[in-house]
Design an enzyme around this catalytic site. Sequence first.
Site, mmCIF file in Angstrom:
data_model
loop_
_atom_site.group_PDB
_atom_site.id
_atom_site.type_symbol
_atom_site.label_atom_id
_atom_site.label_comp_id
_atom_site.label_asym_id
_atom_site.label_seq_id
_atom_site.Cartn_x
_atom_site.Cartn_y
_atom_site.Cartn_z
ATOM 1 N N ASP A 192 0.880 -1.167 0.000
ATOM 2 C CA ASP A 192 0.000 0.000 0.000
ATOM 3 C C ASP A 192 0.911 1.209 0.000
ATOM 4 O OD1 ASP A 192 -2.840 0.787 -0.071
ATOM 5 O OD2 ASP A 192 -2.225 2.005 1.637
ATOM 6 N N ARG A 217 9.306 1.698 -2.841
ATOM 7 C CA ARG A 217 8.931 0.276 -2.939
ATOM 8 C C ARG A 217 10.194 -0.590 -2.870
ATOM 9 N NH1 ARG A 217 5.998 1.274 -6.704
ATOM 10 N NH2 ARG A 217 4.229 1.759 -5.370
HETATM 11 P P1 IMP Z 1 -2.661 1.770 -3.725
HETATM 12 O O1 IMP Z 1 -2.817 0.833 -4.871
HETATM 13 O O2 IMP Z 1 -3.885 1.992 -2.923
HETATM 14 O O3 IMP Z 1 -1.478 1.412 -2.876
HETATM 15 O O4 IMP Z 1 -2.395 3.195 -4.368
HETATM 16 C C1 IMP Z 1 -1.144 3.666 -4.627
HETATM 17 C C2 IMP Z 1 -1.259 5.007 -5.334
HETATM 18 O O5 IMP Z 1 -0.198 5.833 -4.857
HETATM 19 C C3 IMP Z 1 -1.040 4.851 -6.828
HETATM 20 O O6 IMP Z 1 -2.247 4.737 -7.518
HETATM 21 C C4 IMP Z 1 -0.306 6.128 -7.176
HETATM 22 O O7 IMP Z 1 -1.230 7.163 -7.346
HETATM 23 C C5 IMP Z 1 0.498 6.416 -5.930
HETATM 24 N N1 IMP Z 1 1.817 5.763 -6.019
HETATM 25 C C6 IMP Z 1 2.268 4.706 -5.300
HETATM 26 N N2 IMP Z 1 3.502 4.349 -5.686
HETATM 27 C C7 IMP Z 1 3.831 5.182 -6.675
HETATM 28 C C8 IMP Z 1 4.993 5.276 -7.487
HETATM 29 O O8 IMP Z 1 5.952 4.496 -7.412
HETATM 30 N N3 IMP Z 1 4.971 6.273 -8.398
HETATM 31 C C9 IMP Z 1 3.942 7.144 -8.532
HETATM 32 N N4 IMP Z 1 2.825 7.067 -7.830
HETATM 33 C C10 IMP Z 1 2.768 6.093 -6.884
#
Ligand code: IMP
Length: 199
Positions: A69, A179
């Site tokens: 997340d 990450r």
């Molecule tokens: P999750 O899937 O709920 O963890 O949402 C993560 C969100 O955070 C993604 O949809 C992106 O908008 C943002 N995000 C997370 N990691 C990255 C990254 O490595 N680059 C750019 N945006 C990221």
Amino acid sequence: MKVVLASQNKKKIVEMREILSQMGVEVLSQRDVGVNLEPEETGTTFEENARIKARAVMEATGLPAIADDSGLMVDALGGEPGVYSARYGGPGLDDTGRWQLLLRNMMGKTDRTCQFVSVICCAFPGAGEILVRGECPGILAQAPQGEGGFGYDPIFYLPQLGKTMAQLTPEEKNQISHRAKALAEFQIEWEKGHHGTDQ
Ligand code: IMP
């Protein structure tokens, strides 16, 4: 050991698969194991949401499941969009719409420091888990640059490299990203074998 990646985000899957396979972890997608789950992220922290996603897929498959997340925390906005990064501005927006909104909300603000955060949870059948966090500090750019990566990468400027995250090659991003840092911590815990106890 085989681990199911509890994510439907194709770009995230590519990044995690690349790093995990270098650790010798055999990564299966939810599609590989015939499980199409997208649990609701009802938590208010990255930790809670990573655990919700990993546990749901572990329970559905009976296999260890790993979830990330992640999100962008902007200091001048009190940490927003944070856990709501994927939903910032509501369901009508795509990645571009979300970073455009963020740049608008930052107009007039002088402090543009921010960090990407990734919390990785690996849930094991029998209730054990590994929970780790990685952070990558940066500065919000005034305008987007680069075509790589996903999400907020085009506006996430890395002063030490003089580039945005979207201007890095996938290999470069995987060396320095939040990450990658979380997965490096994960590797340490994994190798210690500390995944048999609940936290
Ligand atoms: P999750 O899937 O709920 O963890 O949402 C993560 C969100 O955070 C993604 O949809 C992106 O908008 C943002 N995000 C997370 N990691 C990255 C990254 O490595 N680059 C750019 N945006 C990221």
